[in-house]
Write an enzyme that holds these catalytic residues in place. Sequence first.
Site, PDB file in Angstrom:
ATOM      1  N   ALA A 127       0.810  -1.221   0.000  1.00  0.00           N
ATOM      2  CA  ALA A 127       0.000   0.000   0.000  1.00  0.00           C
ATOM      3  C   ALA A 127       0.841   1.267   0.000  1.00  0.00           C
ATOM      4  O   ALA A 127       0.503   2.258  -0.651  1.00  0.00           O
ATOM      5  CB  ALA A 127      -0.937  -0.005   1.214  1.00  0.00           C
ATOM      6  N   THR A 128       1.953   1.262   0.740  1.00  0.00           N
ATOM      7  CA  THR A 128       2.783   2.468   0.807  1.00  0.00           C
ATOM      8  C   THR A 128       3.320   2.840  -0.569  1.00  0.00           C
ATOM      9  O   THR A 128       3.239   3.999  -1.002  1.00  0.00           O
ATOM     10  CB  THR A 128       3.945   2.273   1.798  1.00  0.00           C
ATOM     11  OG1 THR A 128       3.409   2.149   3.123  1.00  0.00           O
ATOM     12  CG2 THR A 128       4.909   3.446   1.754  1.00  0.00           C
ATOM     13  N   ASN A 207      -7.467   2.428   8.797  1.00  0.00           N
ATOM     14  CA  ASN A 207      -6.827   1.268   9.420  1.00  0.00           C
ATOM     15  C   ASN A 207      -6.768   1.362  10.934  1.00  0.00           C
ATOM     16  O   ASN A 207      -6.550   0.359  11.610  1.00  0.00           O
ATOM     17  CB  ASN A 207      -5.403   1.113   8.872  1.00  0.00           C
ATOM     18  CG  ASN A 207      -4.552   2.348   9.120  1.00  0.00           C
ATOM     19  OD1 ASN A 207      -4.903   3.453   8.696  1.00  0.00           O
ATOM     20  ND2 ASN A 207      -3.439   2.172   9.794  1.00  0.00           N
ATOM     21  N   THR A 253      11.387  -6.961 -10.672  1.00  0.00           N
ATOM     22  CA  THR A 253      10.866  -8.296 -10.947  1.00  0.00           C
ATOM     23  C   THR A 253       9.624  -8.574 -10.110  1.00  0.00           C
ATOM     24  O   THR A 253       9.632  -8.400  -8.891  1.00  0.00           O
ATOM     25  CB  THR A 253      11.938  -9.358 -10.632  1.00  0.00           C
ATOM     26  OG1 THR A 253      13.084  -9.114 -11.442  1.00  0.00           O
ATOM     27  CG2 THR A 253      11.410 -10.755 -10.904  1.00  0.00           C
ATOM     28  N   CYS A 339       2.197   1.436  11.872  1.00  0.00           N
ATOM     29  CA  CYS A 339       3.184   2.291  11.210  1.00  0.00           C
ATOM     30  C   CYS A 339       3.654   3.422  12.111  1.00  0.00           C
ATOM     31  O   CYS A 339       4.714   4.002  11.893  1.00  0.00           O
ATOM     32  CB  CYS A 339       2.593   2.881   9.928  1.00  0.00           C
ATOM     33  SG  CYS A 339       2.015   1.628   8.773  1.00  0.00           S
TER      34      CYS A 339
END
Length: 415
Positions: A127-128, A207, A253, A339
């Site tokens: 998400a960040t 959140n 990748t 966080c």
Amino acid sequence: MASKLLASAFRRTLARTTNTCAYRGISTAAAAVVASSREPFEDQGVVTVKGVKISARPLYLDMQATSPVDPRVLDAMLPYYLARFGNPHSRTHLYGWESDSAVEIARTQVADLIGASPKEIVFTSGATESNNISIKGVMKFYKEKKRHVITTQTEHKCVLDSCRHLQQEGFDVTYLPVGNDGIVDLEKLRSAIRPDTGLVSVMAVNNEIGVIQPLEEIGKICVGALYMRRRPRIRVEPQMNGGGQERGIRSGTVPTPLVVGMGAACELAKKEMEYDDKRITALQERLLNGIKAKLDGVVVNGSLERRYAGNLNLSFAYVEGESLLMGLKDVAVSSGSACTSASLEPSYVLRALGVDEDMAHTSIRFGIGRFTTEAEIDRAIELTVQQVEKLREMSPLYEMVKEGIDIKQIQWAQH
């Protein structure tokens, strides 16, 4: 082969936990998770972690920080760690082809869940990174015409910090306040939009307090992009240089096992979301009613009507927040977002709701998930009530309140 080995291991585990399954009333998949997560601690007695002595593995009620992998998702991922380990960008051999195929199947599964086209899905590290790409990427691409961003005061830190980064580069940002229930005022949003507004960023579910923003109404005010839609096309400036993967938007990748896992999780979510929602809602109500039946001075932070059922953020009056959190060492919960949990400051989300500083310091976030059981909820109620009562017995403020004294009217002397 990996799937067969995993299935065999599950069968052996379930054979050892038949009585547990019957007692807890959980699915066989959940039983495998329970057994595998708790067995290593059964014979260890007291466990010491970071200087804290814990009598057993704690109950886990911190699902907004992270959650256990569904065994069915792990089953889908394992082959791509063990046998089908090719780089999905290798175009010259079978290993690359089968990994590329798996990534595209997962892309379709994610798109199917949210009603998008697979070509509109971009895989990132989380998400960040996604929010950084969305906010910085959009505004930098349209910087000649669009110089204004709108967000809310209760957004995730990665959104707020991305907006502050744009401000340092000369962009204007409007941080909308929210009501006491945590919901954004739609009229304030409407009036904040300018001709040069390039982006409105409002998180669907907070959140920390679990409130659900009115995205449909917000979408009617300003057409928004929750994913990289194709029509009308939204362009972004890439935030990472490299091999140009993911249509040049996100170089690097693509990790096939993780992408496969996300696709499998989305497929399961689509099938089981309705059942999970009903079950988790019942558990949330059980937790809230159980605590409020035994304690006064308990406040729910954020709207109860517009709320994700798996989140319950409570403040407990007349207790010291850090002491409460440390006292609940047998229940894995948090005081807010993982966080920002290292900060000693009261939650900026709760302060934006107008919560008093002392109540913001006493907030506890309970996170309920697919594998949470009624027995765990009941145990969490018991332990929470015990700890709050213990701390209140030591609180002179609580004694004054019980005697009918309005402590808000007291003028405290400073020394």
